[in-house]
Every structure is written in C-alpha cells, then in structure tokens.
Write a protein that holds these residues in place. Structure first.
Motif, PDB file in Angstrom:
ATOM      1  N   LYS A 128     -13.680   7.691  18.037  1.00 28.92           N
ATOM      2  CA  LYS A 128     -12.521   7.849  17.161  1.00 28.92           C
ATOM      3  C   LYS A 128     -11.657   6.605  17.175  1.00 28.92           C
ATOM      4  N   SER A 129     -11.424   6.055  18.356  1.00 31.53           N
ATOM      5  CA  SER A 129     -10.545   4.900  18.460  1.00 31.53           C
ATOM      6  C   SER A 129     -11.100   3.697  17.702  1.00 31.53           C
ATOM      7  N   THR A 130     -12.419   3.557  17.656  1.00 36.90           N
ATOM      8  CA  THR A 130     -13.031   2.455  16.916  1.00 36.90           C
ATOM      9  C   THR A 130     -12.737   2.593  15.432  1.00 36.90           C
ATOM     10  N   ALA A 131     -12.882   3.793  14.917  1.00 36.30           N
ATOM     11  CA  ALA A 131     -12.619   4.030  13.500  1.00 36.30           C
ATOM     12  C   ALA A 131     -11.143   3.832  13.174  1.00 36.30           C
ATOM     13  N   ILE A 132     -10.269   4.298  14.041  1.00 35.77           N
ATOM     14  CA  ILE A 132      -8.830   4.154  13.788  1.00 35.77           C
ATOM     15  C   ILE A 132      -8.427   2.685  13.879  1.00 35.77           C
ATOM     16  N   MET A 133      -8.998   1.952  14.832  1.00 31.21           N
ATOM     17  CA  MET A 133      -8.707   0.516  14.939  1.00 31.21           C
ATOM     18  C   MET A 133      -9.193  -0.222  13.701  1.00 31.21           C
ATOM     19  N   ALA A 134     -10.330   0.173  13.156  1.00 31.99           N
ATOM     20  CA  ALA A 134     -10.824  -0.454  11.925  1.00 31.99           C
ATOM     21  C   ALA A 134      -9.830  -0.236  10.789  1.00 31.99           C
ATOM     22  N   LEU A 135      -9.256   0.962  10.722  1.00 32.11           N
ATOM     23  CA  LEU A 135      -8.256   1.246   9.700  1.00 32.11           C
ATOM     24  C   LEU A 135      -7.018   0.392   9.924  1.00 32.11           C
ATOM     25  N   ILE A 136      -6.544   0.328  11.154  1.00 28.06           N
ATOM     26  CA  ILE A 136      -5.355  -0.484  11.465  1.00 28.06           C
ATOM     27  C   ILE A 136      -5.585  -1.922  11.022  1.00 28.06           C
ATOM     28  N   ASN A 137      -6.753  -2.463  11.334  1.00 30.10           N
ATOM     29  CA  ASN A 137      -7.058  -3.848  10.980  1.00 30.10           C
ATOM     30  C   ASN A 137      -7.203  -4.065   9.482  1.00 30.10           C
ATOM     31  N   SER A 138      -7.494  -3.006   8.749  1.00 36.69           N
ATOM     32  CA  SER A 138      -7.679  -3.144   7.305  1.00 36.69           C
ATOM     33  C   SER A 138      -6.369  -3.030   6.524  1.00 36.69           C
ATOM     34  N   ILE A 139      -5.346  -2.478   7.157  1.00 37.68           N
ATOM     35  CA  ILE A 139      -4.061  -2.328   6.467  1.00 37.68           C
ATOM     36  C   ILE A 139      -3.410  -3.702   6.415  1.00 37.68           C
ATOM     37  N   GLY A 140      -3.094  -4.120   5.235  1.00 39.63           N
ATOM     38  CA  GLY A 140      -2.476  -5.429   5.066  1.00 39.63           C
ATOM     39  C   GLY A 140      -1.009  -5.405   5.456  1.00 39.63           C
ATOM     40  N   SER A 141      -0.263  -6.310   4.891  1.00 44.11           N
ATOM     41  CA  SER A 141       1.164  -6.401   5.209  1.00 44.11           C
ATOM     42  C   SER A 141       1.984  -5.385   4.421  1.00 44.11           C
ATOM     43  N   GLU A 142       1.370  -4.754   3.439  1.00 41.06           N
ATOM     44  CA  GLU A 142       2.064  -3.744   2.629  1.00 41.06           C
ATOM     45  C   GLU A 142       1.113  -2.596   2.324  1.00 41.06           C
ATOM     46  N   ILE A 143       1.695  -1.389   2.196  1.00 39.63           N
ATOM     47  CA  ILE A 143       0.914  -0.233   1.760  1.00 39.63           C
ATOM     48  C   ILE A 143       1.857   0.734   1.054  1.00 39.63           C
ATOM     49  N   ASP A 144       1.421   1.237  -0.088  1.00 38.49           N
ATOM     50  CA  ASP A 144       2.264   2.201  -0.802  1.00 38.49           C
ATOM     51  C   ASP A 144       2.027   3.600  -0.250  1.00 38.49           C
ATOM     52  N   GLU A 145       2.902   4.518  -0.612  1.00 40.71           N
ATOM     53  CA  GLU A 145       2.813   5.877  -0.072  1.00 40.71           C
ATOM     54  C   GLU A 145       1.486   6.532  -0.421  1.00 40.71           C
ATOM     55  N   ARG A 146       1.050   6.380  -1.652  1.00 37.75           N
ATOM     56  CA  ARG A 146      -0.183   7.029  -2.104  1.00 37.75           C
ATOM     57  C   ARG A 146      -1.391   6.570  -1.272  1.00 37.75           C
ATOM     58  N   SER A 147      -1.493   5.271  -1.036  1.00 35.67           N
ATOM     59  CA  SER A 147      -2.607   4.739  -0.251  1.00 35.67           C
ATOM     60  C   SER A 147      -2.531   5.199   1.201  1.00 35.67           C
ATOM     61  N   ALA A 148      -1.327   5.187   1.763  1.00 35.29           N
ATOM     62  CA  ALA A 148      -1.150   5.613   3.154  1.00 35.29           C
ATOM     63  C   ALA A 148      -1.554   7.072   3.319  1.00 35.29           C
ATOM     64  N   VAL A 149      -1.117   7.914   2.406  1.00 34.19           N
ATOM     65  CA  VAL A 149      -1.447   9.333   2.476  1.00 34.19           C
ATOM     66  C   VAL A 149      -2.953   9.545   2.294  1.00 34.19           C
ATOM     67  N   ALA A 150      -3.584   8.744   1.448  1.00 26.61           N
ATOM     68  CA  ALA A 150      -5.041   8.839   1.268  1.00 26.61           C
ATOM     69  C   ALA A 150      -5.761   8.498   2.575  1.00 26.61           C
ATOM     70  N   HIS A 151      -5.280   7.491   3.281  1.00 32.76           N
ATOM     71  CA  HIS A 151      -5.877   7.143   4.578  1.00 32.76           C
ATOM     72  C   HIS A 151      -5.699   8.285   5.582  1.00 32.76           C
ATOM     73  N   VAL A 152      -4.522   8.880   5.597  1.00 26.34           N
ATOM     74  CA  VAL A 152      -4.266  10.004   6.514  1.00 26.34           C
ATOM     75  C   VAL A 152      -5.204  11.157   6.172  1.00 26.34           C
ATOM     76  N   TYR A 153      -5.344  11.457   4.883  1.00 32.31           N
ATOM     77  CA  TYR A 153      -6.254  12.516   4.438  1.00 32.31           C
ATOM     78  C   TYR A 153      -7.678  12.233   4.930  1.00 32.31           C
ATOM     79  N   ASN A 154      -8.129  10.992   4.767  1.00 34.59           N
ATOM     80  CA  ASN A 154      -9.492  10.643   5.178  1.00 34.59           C
ATOM     81  C   ASN A 154      -9.674  10.742   6.695  1.00 34.59           C
TER      82      ASN A 154
END
Length: 149
Positions: free
Chosen positions: A74-100
């Motif tokens: 799990k931590s590997t997948a979550i770290m991959a997500l953390i590393n993929s988030i750029g310097s900005e993220i809108d609410e819709r994209s953030a919520v989509a990541h949480v859903y996934n």
C-alpha cells in the motif's frame, strides 16, 4: 453499474489469485464483455495508472497483450501518488485520487471521508484564488504522507 466499473472490477478480480502481474488480451476481454476494445483502453489508462500503484506494459504482435503490474505494498502505491501530484491540484482531481485509493482498498472508508473533507473547496474561503490549488496539493501530500507513516 457502468461498463467502466464492470471492466475495472473484472481486471481487479484477475489479481485475486495473489499474483502481482496479470496479462490481458484486450480484444478477447472486449468480446467477453460485449464492448469495444477502446473501452478497455480507457479503463486501463484511467484506473490503472502509476499514481494508483500500477505499471502498464503493452506488447504488440502475436495478438498483442497488455501486462498490468500492481505495486506490492500500500505504501508504495500511495508514495507513487504523492510523487505524481504536482505543485497544484484542483478539488475534482484530488477527490478522484481519494476515490481511486479507496476503490483499490488502499485506504478505508473513514480515511477517504477525512481526506475528501480536508481537501474540499470551502476550506479555503478567504484564501487568494490563485494559490488555493497550490495549498491543496501541499496539504494532500502531507495527509497522504501521514497516512503511510
């Protein structure tokens, strides 16, 4: 249930035998489900991304196939997500990541609700509009990091 959900569930079921890599024949899967092969591509590219802990490899020739490899922890997948988030993220994209993350069983129901609540647009009232997505990205990364620690 939407066709995308059916396809995703079927692919996820292929991982149930404990293997970390599965092989998919796109045309065979599409004919099994009664959909077009491009729907298979859409699901793979939208739900089985590196940010969600998957690596996709496509092989051409001999009928062609797609290999999907799932991150081991799990931590590997979550770290991959953390590393993929750029310097900005809108609410819709953030919520989509949480859903996934929740959909893949990487976070539980309560954590998904907490993350979604913390990233909501109404939490940033009064902040200059041009920096809200930057603040949300930093906050999201910090919350995810805290989750895996």
């Amino acid at each position: 249930m939407k066709m995308s959900d059916i396809i995703a569930d079927m692919i996820l079921d292929m991982f149930d035998d404990g293997s970390s890599t599965i092989q998919i024949q796109r045309n065979d899967l599409a004919s099994q489900l009664g959909c077009v092969p491009s729907q298979i591509n859409y699901v793979i590219t939208s739900r089985f991304t590196p940010e969600q802990g998957y690596r996709i490899e496509s092989r051409r020739g001999g009928g062609g196939c797609i290999y999907i490899t799932r991150a081991g922890e799990k931590s590997t997948a979550i770290m991959a997500l953390i590393n993929s988030i750029g310097s900005e993220i809108d609410e819709r994209s953030a919520v989509a990541h949480v859903y996934n993350l929740h959909y893949q069983g990487l976070i539980d129901d309560k954590s998904a609700r907490l993350l979604t609540a913390g990233l909501a647009q109404n939490n940033f009232k009064g902040a200059p509009i041009e920096i809200i997505d930057n603040i949300r990205a930093r906050l999201f990364k910090k919350m995810l990091t805290a989750y895996i620690d």
